[in-house]
Design an enzyme around this catalytic site. Structure first.
Site, PDB file in Angstrom:
ATOM      1  N   THR A 187       0.819  -1.206   0.000  1.00  0.00           N
ATOM      2  CA  THR A 187       0.000   0.000   0.000  1.00  0.00           C
ATOM      3  C   THR A 187       0.852   1.254   0.000  1.00  0.00           C
ATOM      4  OG1 THR A 187      -1.781  -1.175   1.123  1.00  0.00           O
ATOM      5  CG2 THR A 187      -1.840   1.218   1.218  1.00  0.00           C
ATOM      6  N   ASP A 188       1.960   1.248   0.706  1.00  0.00           N
ATOM      7  CA  ASP A 188       2.858   2.406   0.693  1.00  0.00           C
ATOM      8  C   ASP A 188       3.376   2.672  -0.717  1.00  0.00           C
ATOM      9  OD1 ASP A 188       3.122   3.438   3.425  1.00  0.00           O
ATOM     10  OD2 ASP A 188       3.914   1.461   3.892  1.00  0.00           O
ATOM     11  N   GLU A 189       3.823   1.617  -1.390  1.00  0.00           N
ATOM     12  CA  GLU A 189       4.368   1.787  -2.735  1.00  0.00           C
ATOM     13  C   GLU A 189       3.272   2.217  -3.715  1.00  0.00           C
ATOM     14  OE1 GLU A 189       7.415   1.856  -3.229  1.00  0.00           O
ATOM     15  OE2 GLU A 189       8.493   0.448  -1.948  1.00  0.00           O
ATOM     16  N   ALA A 192       2.443   5.821  -3.140  1.00  0.00           N
ATOM     17  CA  ALA A 192       3.497   6.675  -3.687  1.00  0.00           C
ATOM     18  C   ALA A 192       3.237   6.966  -5.160  1.00  0.00           C
ATOM     19  CB  ALA A 192       4.859   6.013  -3.509  1.00  0.00           C
TER      20      ALA A 192
END
Length: 382
Positions: A187-189, A192
């Protein structure tokens, strides 16, 4: 230091490789830590943007110590990738000098990326209205767990929470097992990428504005038609391991020599060729998506048996002859041996650190990975 000196945008060291890519000249101020916000900054920097990352002098970005260690004993591999191409500075935003320095940088920037909890930027004296007084066209990208408003806005937001609340974990896992979270910072990637995309759309608009990006919104938007199906008639996608509820065959299968392959036959013509290959070509029930779904167990068992009787090389040869999509399931060791990754520059080594290459390739204005995330903390921003 004079006001003019404070307002001078930091530049890379003279010996550093020059920027390259479609975003050369774009100035990005990053006030973000860990992955989603800094990941957006990395994507912009890869395409030539001048990204100045500001860290607290006593509390550096936790990514420096997160994940697998670097072989040289310096900051982590995750930091070397996430902070690549960035110029580092330090400032304590709770001091007059630090705040003044960051305000000066923001006055020169085209974009500011931050990932504080909602309201924190305002409490620090960096509210959008304050920033726009000196820089009316500044794009302020705010990355949080839940967004700038709503009942959950003030809660701590992490990727795991988004994976739980978006519906992702609920459909991920085996039928008789628990919900499964992704084993990477998915989810972070993903967020981003969303933040970088939204930021550039805002830059293109040419007006100062806030871009509100959240982990939860980002992952939820990638849940496909699951919400539409539930809203229509209450349909809930079950956990099915590697299978899909609407496309058969689609699964992971073990070969005779103990390797695993992934197969997807998401078109009628491909599915028909696979059915013929495994001995079910005359079965009229398998000619449509609905028919294959209705007879999932029989078709999947036939595919599994066909693959289980053959080595990996034999499976790949057979599926290639049938013009059907199958691939070996790779580990990173397998990636290292596949020449396609080499020819496509999918991986690069910069400053002795191996890392993924550029996310996208431009025929006329290619980006460039100039340096890995650096060990030193950088000079104070003020």
């Amino acid at each position: 230091m004079s006001a003019a000196e404070r307002r001078r945008w930091p530049e890379p060291d003279p010996g550093d490789p020059p920027a390259a890519g479609p975003l050369v000249g774009l100035k990005v101020l990053e006030l973000a830590t860990v992955l989603a916000g800094p990941g957006a900054g990395r994507l912009l920097a890869d395409l030539g943007a001048d990204v100045v990352k500001v860290e607290h002098p006593d509390r550096p970005d936790p990514t420096r110590a997160m994940g697998f260690p670097a072989p040289d004993g310096g900051p982590s591999l995750l930091w070397r990738i996430t902070a690549r191409n960035k110029v580092l500075r330090t400032a304590d935003l709770k001091t007059d000098g630090g705040l003044e320095a960051v305000l000066a940088l923001a006055a020169e920037a085209d974009v500011l990326i931050e990932n504080f909890r909602p309201g924190t930027l305002e409490r620090l004296g960096l509210a959008p209205d304050v920033l726009w007084e000196a820089n009316p066209t500044l794009v302020i990208t705010r990355v949080t767990g839940f967004g700038q408003d709503g009942p959950h806005a003030g809660r701590p937001g992490f990727a795991t929470i988004a994976e739980a609340m978006s519906g992702f974990a609920d459909i991920n896992g085996s039928p008789d097992g628990p919900p499964v979270l992704p084993p990477i910072a998915l989810t972070d990637e993903l967020t981003a990428v969303v933040a970088a995309y939204a930021t550039m759309a805002a830059v293109h608009a040419g007006v100062g504005q806030v871009v509100d990006v959240s982990l939860l919104d980002s992952l939820f938007s990638f849940m496909g038609h699951n919400w539409a199906a539930y809203a229509a008639d209450g349909t809930l996608q079950p956990r099915m391991g590697s299978e899909l509820p609407y496309s058969v065959p689609r699964n992971a299968y073990e070969t005779a020599d103990g390797r695993w392959v992934a197969l997807s036959a998401s078109a009628d013509t491909v599915a028909a060729r696979v059915a013929t290959m495994v001995g079910l070509g005359d079965d009229e029930r398998l000619r449509s998506f609905a028919g294959r779904v209705a007879h999932r167990a029989e078709l999947d068992a036939a595919v599994a048996a066909f693959i289980a009787e053959r080595t990996l090389d034999e499976v790949l040869t057979a599926f290639d002859a049938a013009d059907a999509a199958v691939a070996p399931i790779y580990s990173m060791a397998d990636v290292a041996e596949d020449p396609h990754f080499v020819e496509r520059d999918a991986t690069v080594t910069v400053d002795g650190i191996a890392m993924p290459g550029l996310l996208a390739r431009f025929s006329e204005t290619p980006g460039r990975i100039r340096w890995a995330g650096r060990d030193e903390r950088g000079r104070p921003a003020g």
